[in-house]
Write an enzyme that holds these catalytic residues in place. Sequence first.
Site, PDB file in Angstrom:
ATOM      1  N   SER A 105     -16.776  -2.506  -9.117  1.00 18.40           N
ATOM      2  CA  SER A 105     -17.676  -1.850  -8.638  1.00 18.40           C
ATOM      3  C   SER A 105     -19.094  -1.839  -9.687  1.00 18.40           C
ATOM      4  O   SER A 105     -18.935  -1.984 -10.837  1.00 18.40           O
ATOM      5  CB  SER A 105     -17.322  -0.286  -8.605  1.00 18.40           C
ATOM      6  OG  SER A 105     -18.642   0.508  -8.315  1.00 18.40           O
ATOM      7  N   ASN A 165      -4.237   6.602   1.635  1.00 18.66           N
ATOM      8  CA  ASN A 165      -5.527   6.673   2.464  1.00 18.66           C
ATOM      9  C   ASN A 165      -5.599   5.794   3.650  1.00 18.66           C
ATOM     10  O   ASN A 165      -6.865   5.126   3.787  1.00 18.66           O
ATOM     11  CB  ASN A 165      -6.636   6.578   1.467  1.00 18.66           C
ATOM     12  CG  ASN A 165      -7.942   6.988   1.818  1.00 18.66           C
ATOM     13  OD1 ASN A 165      -8.044   7.878   2.828  1.00 18.66           O
ATOM     14  ND2 ASN A 165      -9.101   6.320   1.259  1.00 18.66           N
ATOM     15  N   ASN A 181     -17.373  11.310   1.794  1.00 15.06           N
ATOM     16  CA  ASN A 181     -18.137  11.287   0.311  1.00 15.06           C
ATOM     17  C   ASN A 181     -19.438  10.501   0.408  1.00 15.06           C
ATOM     18  O   ASN A 181     -20.492  10.586   0.052  1.00 15.06           O
ATOM     19  CB  ASN A 181     -17.491  10.812  -0.852  1.00 15.06           C
ATOM     20  CG  ASN A 181     -16.214  11.692  -1.109  1.00 15.06           C
ATOM     21  OD1 ASN A 181     -16.324  12.958  -1.298  1.00 15.06           O
ATOM     22  ND2 ASN A 181     -15.156  11.182  -1.191  1.00 15.06           N
ATOM     23  N   ARG A 189     -29.881   1.856  -2.664  1.00 16.57           N
ATOM     24  CA  ARG A 189     -28.630   1.197  -2.980  1.00 16.57           C
ATOM     25  C   ARG A 189     -28.806  -0.184  -2.340  1.00 16.57           C
ATOM     26  O   ARG A 189     -29.424  -0.411  -1.337  1.00 16.57           O
ATOM     27  CB  ARG A 189     -27.645   2.254  -2.378  1.00 16.57           C
ATOM     28  CG  ARG A 189     -27.271   3.319  -3.145  1.00 16.57           C
ATOM     29  CD  ARG A 189     -26.669   3.197  -4.270  1.00 16.57           C
ATOM     30  NE  ARG A 189     -26.450   4.578  -4.970  1.00 16.57           N
ATOM     31  CZ  ARG A 189     -27.327   5.341  -5.599  1.00 16.57           C
ATOM     32  NH1 ARG A 189     -28.621   5.002  -5.875  1.00 16.57           N
ATOM     33  NH2 ARG A 189     -26.755   6.582  -6.120  1.00 16.57           N
ATOM     34  N   ASP A 217       4.204   2.713  -3.860  1.00 14.15           N
ATOM     35  CA  ASP A 217       3.283   3.464  -5.001  1.00 14.15           C
ATOM     36  C   ASP A 217       3.513   2.598  -6.216  1.00 14.15           C
ATOM     37  O   ASP A 217       4.253   2.442  -6.794  1.00 14.15           O
ATOM     38  CB  ASP A 217       3.828   4.972  -5.220  1.00 14.15           C
ATOM     39  CG  ASP A 217       3.095   5.430  -6.241  1.00 14.15           C
ATOM     40  OD1 ASP A 217       2.301   4.790  -6.721  1.00 14.15           O
ATOM     41  OD2 ASP A 217       3.341   6.895  -6.519  1.00 14.15           O
ATOM     42  N   LEU A 218       2.689   1.742  -6.408  1.00 18.44           N
ATOM     43  CA  LEU A 218       2.518   0.898  -7.476  1.00 18.44           C
ATOM     44  C   LEU A 218       2.457   1.426  -8.702  1.00 18.44           C
ATOM     45  O   LEU A 218       2.577   0.789  -9.757  1.00 18.44           O
ATOM     46  CB  LEU A 218       1.313  -0.274  -7.317  1.00 18.44           C
ATOM     47  CG  LEU A 218       1.438  -1.259  -6.239  1.00 18.44           C
ATOM     48  CD1 LEU A 218       0.292  -1.888  -5.907  1.00 18.44           C
ATOM     49  CD2 LEU A 218       2.575  -2.257  -6.050  1.00 18.44           C
ATOM     50  N   LYS A 273     -12.667   1.748 -13.452  1.00 15.33           N
ATOM     51  CA  LYS A 273     -12.992   0.308 -13.036  1.00 15.33           C
ATOM     52  C   LYS A 273     -13.689  -0.485 -14.299  1.00 15.33           C
ATOM     53  O   LYS A 273     -13.170  -1.613 -14.688  1.00 15.33           O
ATOM     54  CB  LYS A 273     -14.180   0.407 -12.025  1.00 15.33           C
ATOM     55  CG  LYS A 273     -13.718   0.859 -10.779  1.00 15.33           C
ATOM     56  CD  LYS A 273     -12.755   0.009 -10.002  1.00 15.33           C
ATOM     57  CE  LYS A 273     -12.242   0.475  -8.558  1.00 15.33           C
ATOM     58  NZ  LYS A 273     -11.143  -0.335  -7.980  1.00 15.33           N
ATOM     59  N   TYR A 282     -13.937   8.096 -11.999  1.00 14.02           N
ATOM     60  CA  TYR A 282     -13.405   6.940 -11.133  1.00 14.02           C
ATOM     61  C   TYR A 282     -14.260   5.494 -11.563  1.00 14.02           C
ATOM     62  O   TYR A 282     -13.464   4.453 -11.670  1.00 14.02           O
ATOM     63  CB  TYR A 282     -13.984   7.138  -9.445  1.00 14.02           C
ATOM     64  CG  TYR A 282     -14.125   6.033  -9.050  1.00 14.02           C
ATOM     65  CD1 TYR A 282     -13.207   5.287  -8.437  1.00 14.02           C
ATOM     66  CD2 TYR A 282     -15.546   5.477  -8.840  1.00 14.02           C
ATOM     67  CE1 TYR A 282     -13.115   3.974  -7.658  1.00 14.02           C
ATOM     68  CE2 TYR A 282     -15.588   4.311  -8.086  1.00 14.02           C
ATOM     69  CZ  TYR A 282     -14.568   3.666  -7.605  1.00 14.02           C
ATOM     70  OH  TYR A 282     -14.844   2.404  -6.855  1.00 14.02           O
ATOM     71  N   ASP A 328     -25.565  10.768  -9.402  1.00 12.77           N
ATOM     72  CA  ASP A 328     -26.277   9.836  -8.694  1.00 12.77           C
ATOM     73  C   ASP A 328     -27.356   9.065  -9.882  1.00 12.77           C
ATOM     74  O   ASP A 328     -28.172   9.749 -10.099  1.00 12.77           O
ATOM     75  CB  ASP A 328     -26.656  10.184  -7.647  1.00 12.77           C
ATOM     76  CG  ASP A 328     -25.888  10.083  -6.190  1.00 12.77           C
ATOM     77  OD1 ASP A 328     -24.765   9.687  -6.283  1.00 12.77           O
ATOM     78  OD2 ASP A 328     -26.300  10.607  -5.105  1.00 12.77           O
ATOM     79  N   ASP A 382       0.882  -1.273   0.106  1.00 14.48           N
ATOM     80  CA  ASP A 382       0.087  -0.063  -0.033  1.00 14.48           C
ATOM     81  C   ASP A 382       0.934   1.329   0.135  1.00 14.48           C
ATOM     82  O   ASP A 382       1.905   1.033   0.340  1.00 14.48           O
ATOM     83  CB  ASP A 382      -0.833   0.025   1.324  1.00 14.48           C
ATOM     84  CG  ASP A 382      -2.028   0.764   1.129  1.00 14.48           C
ATOM     85  OD1 ASP A 382      -3.229   0.132   1.103  1.00 14.48           O
ATOM     86  OD2 ASP A 382      -2.095   1.883   0.792  1.00 14.48           O
TER      87      ASP A 382
HETATM   88  N1  UFG Z   1     -26.032  10.163   0.179  1.00 14.10           N
HETATM   89  C1  UFG Z   1     -26.538  11.451   0.709  1.00 14.10           C
HETATM   90  N2  UFG Z   1     -25.947  12.190   1.538  1.00 14.10           N
HETATM   91  C2  UFG Z   1     -24.641  12.109   1.704  1.00 14.10           C
HETATM   92  C3  UFG Z   1     -23.964  10.957   0.847  1.00 14.10           C
HETATM   93  C4  UFG Z   1     -24.627  10.200   0.418  1.00 14.10           C
HETATM   94  O1  UFG Z   1     -27.695  11.298   0.728  1.00 14.10           O
HETATM   95  O2  UFG Z   1     -23.880  12.829   2.530  1.00 14.10           O
HETATM   96  C5  UFG Z   1     -26.815   9.387  -0.535  1.00 14.10           C
HETATM   97  C6  UFG Z   1     -26.264   9.375  -1.956  1.00 14.10           C
HETATM   98  O3  UFG Z   1     -26.935  10.432  -2.955  1.00 14.10           O
HETATM   99  C7  UFG Z   1     -26.807   8.045  -2.532  1.00 14.10           C
HETATM  100  C8  UFG Z   1     -26.534   7.074  -1.376  1.00 14.10           C
HETATM  101  O4  UFG Z   1     -26.680   7.953  -0.233  1.00 14.10           O
HETATM  102  O5  UFG Z   1     -28.081   8.012  -2.810  1.00 14.10           O
HETATM  103  C9  UFG Z   1     -25.317   6.239  -1.369  1.00 14.10           C
HETATM  104  O6  UFG Z   1     -24.216   7.195  -1.458  1.00 14.10           O
HETATM  105  P1  UFG Z   1     -22.668   6.796  -1.295  1.00 14.10           P
HETATM  106  O7  UFG Z   1     -21.750   8.139  -1.480  1.00 14.10           O
HETATM  107  O8  UFG Z   1     -22.426   6.091  -0.003  1.00 14.10           O
HETATM  108  O9  UFG Z   1     -22.585   5.561  -2.354  1.00 14.10           O
HETATM  109  P2  UFG Z   1     -22.835   5.621  -3.879  1.00 14.10           P
HETATM  110  O10 UFG Z   1     -23.643   4.807  -4.080  1.00 14.10           O
HETATM  111  O11 UFG Z   1     -22.818   7.129  -4.416  1.00 14.10           O
HETATM  112  O12 UFG Z   1     -21.183   5.185  -4.256  1.00 14.10           O
HETATM  113  C10 UFG Z   1     -20.899   3.866  -4.553  1.00 14.10           C
HETATM  114  C11 UFG Z   1     -19.358   3.737  -4.228  1.00 14.10           C
HETATM  115  C12 UFG Z   1     -18.472   4.191  -5.447  1.00 14.10           C
HETATM  116  C13 UFG Z   1     -19.204   3.763  -6.250  1.00 14.10           C
HETATM  117  C14 UFG Z   1     -20.758   4.122  -6.816  1.00 14.10           C
HETATM  118  C15 UFG Z   1     -21.134   3.486  -8.243  1.00 14.10           C
HETATM  119  O13 UFG Z   1     -19.051   4.336  -2.869  1.00 14.10           O
HETATM  120  O14 UFG Z   1     -17.374   3.653  -5.155  1.00 14.10           O
HETATM  121  O15 UFG Z   1     -21.486   3.305  -5.680  1.00 14.10           O
HETATM  122  O16 UFG Z   1     -22.449   3.319  -7.961  1.00 14.10           O
HETATM  123  F1  UFG Z   1     -18.551   4.495  -7.575  1.00 14.10           F
END
Ligand code: UFG
Length: 342
Positions: A127, A37, A201, A234, A60-61, A156, A152, A301, A33
């Site tokens: 993903s 992060n 995030n 989700r 760092d790969l 993938k 991102y 989203d 690694d």
């Molecule tokens: N959400 C909120 N508030 C926040 C964060 C997220 O309402 O502060 C909502 C998002 O809009 C989404 C859900 O919660 O509807 C899930 O969001 P995440 O960010 O947890 O997950 P995502 O489904 O957006 O992302 C995941 C992975 C990514 C990948 C993506 C692709 O974390 O690596 O799925 O579908 F790229």
Amino acid sequence: MKQKIIITGGTGYIGSHTAVEFIMKGFNVVLVDDLSNSEVSVLDRIQEITGTKPLFEQIDLTDNNRTKSFFNAHKDASGVINFAALKAVGESVKKPIKYYHNNINILLNVLENMENQGISNLIFSSSATVYGLPDVLPITEENQTKRPTSPYGNTKKVAEEIIEDLTKVSESLNAISLRYFNPIGAHDSLKIGEAPNGIPNNLMPFITQTAAGIRRELKIFGNDYDTPDGTAVRDYLHVVDLAKAHVLAFERLISNQSKSNFEVYNLGTGTGYSVLDVINSFEKTTGISLNYSYDKRRDGDVPQLYSNPNKAQTNLNWKALLTLDDMTLSSWKWEQNLRNGY
Ligand code: UFG
């Protein structure tokens, strides 16, 4: 003799949980690694859980010289689990070159060095984002992949295509790509879990940090989706269930059970939960009332994304066992332990 496996991105969130599962199954794991992060103390915590401190190299790969020496030193490995990648969706939109450079070069260096050292088995960390905006739900592996909504995500999709192209001509490469839905939760020991840098995030760490008072309020991105309660849906799965799938997939590779030398599997529970479902589960399991409000939809989203995980059940004998309540409670306990120094 224990089989050796290389886990890239091995001190990260999913990498560390996967390392634990492999060690518990009697594998000799080597973690690599760049610690961009994650923290090196993960190694001690893996030792506290398993009784074994894994070998570790900070590399760092994207640096192929260092990658070469690393693989040369570990040419006796029977395979690689490739997690090493940048994963912040929003940052990737702003800095596409950084994402393509990092994620694709790591993969190319890993593939080249596997080939040079005669290491044939690869598990790739992919993903559900490769399905883009899906036409049909739940999503099976037969669903066409589409342009993901972020650079991102596209790394993938492109990575899967690179691996597939190589398996068509390589004499030895045998690969499985695992398409994760939304991993949350932490190890039962509460020694390892998700520890995002800065403002999270993802939904679950944002919820736990809000409950811990680190963030003032959770914003729910959109309540006007065409879903039962208007918030996005989700397929959340527990990271320990997810980690176990890697061991089963690897065992399929080394026992030559794969039907082709490039297979893909969805890893999810098969059940879609809305943002409000996750909040309600969190409030129920922890007794904490969460401060949240509605905001506009987040760019990129999709309204709903959930898997049909039957192929993984049939071929890998894998099924996600932990429930949404297990996941939200585990995430909260981990958040508390993280703040208390594990
Ligand atoms: N959400 C909120 N508030 C926040 C964060 C997220 O309402 O502060 C909502 C998002 O809009 C989404 C859900 O919660 O509807 C899930 O969001 P995440 O960010 O947890 O997950 P995502 O489904 O957006 O992302 C995941 C992975 C990514 C990948 C993506 C692709 O974390 O690596 O799925 O579908 F790229």
